[in-house]
Design an enzyme around this catalytic site. Structure first.
Site, mmCIF file in Angstrom:
data_model
loop_
_atom_site.group_PDB
_atom_site.id
_atom_site.type_symbol
_atom_site.label_atom_id
_atom_site.label_comp_id
_atom_site.label_asym_id
_atom_site.label_seq_id
_atom_site.Cartn_x
_atom_site.Cartn_y
_atom_site.Cartn_z
ATOM 1 N N HIS A 175 0.868 -1.186 0.000
ATOM 2 C CA HIS A 175 0.000 0.000 0.000
ATOM 3 C C HIS A 175 0.904 1.235 0.000
ATOM 4 C CE1 HIS A 175 -3.737 -2.009 2.052
ATOM 5 N NE2 HIS A 175 -4.026 -1.734 0.796
ATOM 6 N N CYS A 269 -2.236 2.778 9.143
ATOM 7 C CA CYS A 269 -3.257 1.822 8.685
ATOM 8 C C CYS A 269 -4.489 1.847 9.585
ATOM 9 C CB CYS A 269 -2.705 0.409 8.662
ATOM 10 S SG CYS A 269 -1.332 0.165 7.538
HETATM 11 N N1 ARG Z 1 -3.860 -7.203 6.428
HETATM 12 C C1 ARG Z 1 -4.247 -5.984 5.791
HETATM 13 C C2 ARG Z 1 -4.198 -6.132 4.289
HETATM 14 O O1 ARG Z 1 -3.331 -6.799 3.799
HETATM 15 C C3 ARG Z 1 -3.373 -4.857 6.234
HETATM 16 C C4 ARG Z 1 -3.804 -3.529 5.737
HETATM 17 C C5 ARG Z 1 -2.907 -2.412 6.125
HETATM 18 N N2 ARG Z 1 -3.474 -1.162 5.803
HETATM 19 C C6 ARG Z 1 -2.825 -0.139 5.254
HETATM 20 N N3 ARG Z 1 -3.440 1.009 5.176
HETATM 21 N N4 ARG Z 1 -1.631 -0.284 4.740
HETATM 22 O O2 ARG Z 1 -5.014 -5.604 3.561
#
Ligand code: ARG
Length: 295
Positions: A175, A269
């Site tokens: 991300h 996150c």
């Molecule tokens: N386990 C989640 C996923 O893989 C983690 C998300 C993390 N969120 C972020 N904004 N980077 O989607």
């Protein structure tokens, strides 16, 4: 000249955040390289660490709202993925992985029930503020792993702000908010190694004064940081980055979110920023009263 004096103007701007308690947090599937369902997760500790983050925001003077966690959605704690809110307009999320699909409508419903009239059900896959980061002049938009580049045009049309597409290349930084953070106005920090050659060139051109972040600090999720323009909340393990921020006149505040890191997430996150309140004109007559600070 004292290097700090040129940054003496740093000021914290109160923010409004939406968070989701990790009451149902667990790692039962793997959709990023950090997630290992074989590895034990301590949910009580996750809740405690999350509460410390929420309390810290409140101490810093921010408003924290909360959305009810839903059983069976262990990643819902990562509120940043739930939507992108600019000028009170809400672009809903549409997740790439079916394990998280139900989170999109749940977050959209929260906004509709809390007085936001302009909530768009997205046409293309986008994982909210995980891949959309807002500076004063642009909306920076990640792609490569989760958000569909077609969503970038959708976001530009919806927000009426220029969207800059950036290509992520390292699966550990899947991300945008794991590879880049907005510090204030048009000041950012990022780890160049997480981006394609072309995207690095774009970042150098738009942000020649950006704070360069080492791979080492990125590896401990140092870039998954939340800044209010002065205070920068980030994983405490990002020691060198903390010093870099202090040298620029910021106030780095380290925090331990070890349990959530097991799912590939940290401070940012867990934090969805609500920019621009729903205006009086856009509050629906049947919207329930909103509590100012749900903690
Ligand atoms: N386990 C989640 C996923 O893989 C983690 C998300 C993390 N969120 C972020 N904004 N980077 O989607």
């Amino acid at each position: 000249m004292n290097p700090l004096s040129e940054h003496a103007f740093r000021t914290a701007v109160p923010r409004r955040y939406l968070m989701c308690r990790p009451s149902h947090f667990e790692v039962t599937y793997s959709i990023n390289p950090w997630m290992d369902p074989e590895k034990a997760v301590d949910r009580d500790l996750a809740v405690l660490q999350w509460e410390r983050l929420r309390d810290l925001y409140v101490e810093l003077g921010h408003t924290v709202e909360s959305i009810d966690p839903i059983p069976g959605l262990p990643d819902m704690v990562f509120a940043a993925n739930g939507a992108t809110v600019v000028d009170g307009r809400v672009l809903g999320a549409r997740f790439r992985n079916e394990q998280r699909a139900a989170e999109g409508p749940a977050y959209a419903q929260w906004f509709r029930q809390n007085g936001f009239a302009d909530v768009r059900d997205p046409e293309f896959i986008n994982e909210g503020e995980g891949d959309y980061l807002v500076t004063e002049s642009w909306v920076l938009a990640g792609c490569g792993f989760r958000t569909d580049p077609a969503s970038h045009q959708e976001a530009q049309d919806f927000f009426g702000r220029p969207v800059i597409g950036l290509h992520l290349t390292d699966p550990r930084f899947y991300h945008l908010d794991t590879a880049l953070a907005v510090l204030s106005r048009d000041e950012i920090m990022y780890c160049p190694e997480s981006f394609s050659e072309g995207s690095r060139a774009v970042l150098r051109r738009l942000f020649p004064d950006a704070l360069p972040v080492s791979r080492e600090d990125a590896d401990v999720f140092g870039l998954n940081a939340v800044s209010d323009g002065y205070n920068v909340v980030l994983p405490e393990a990002a020691v060198r980055l903390g010093r870099q921020l202090a040298a620029r006149g910021y106030n780095p505040i380290g925090i331990d979110l070890s349990e959530l890191l097991k799912a590939g997430g940290s401070a940012k996150c867990c934090t969805l920023e609500i920019r621009g309140a729903a205006s009086a004109a856009s509050v629906r007559a049947d919207a329930p009263a909103r509590t100012a600070c749900v903690v």
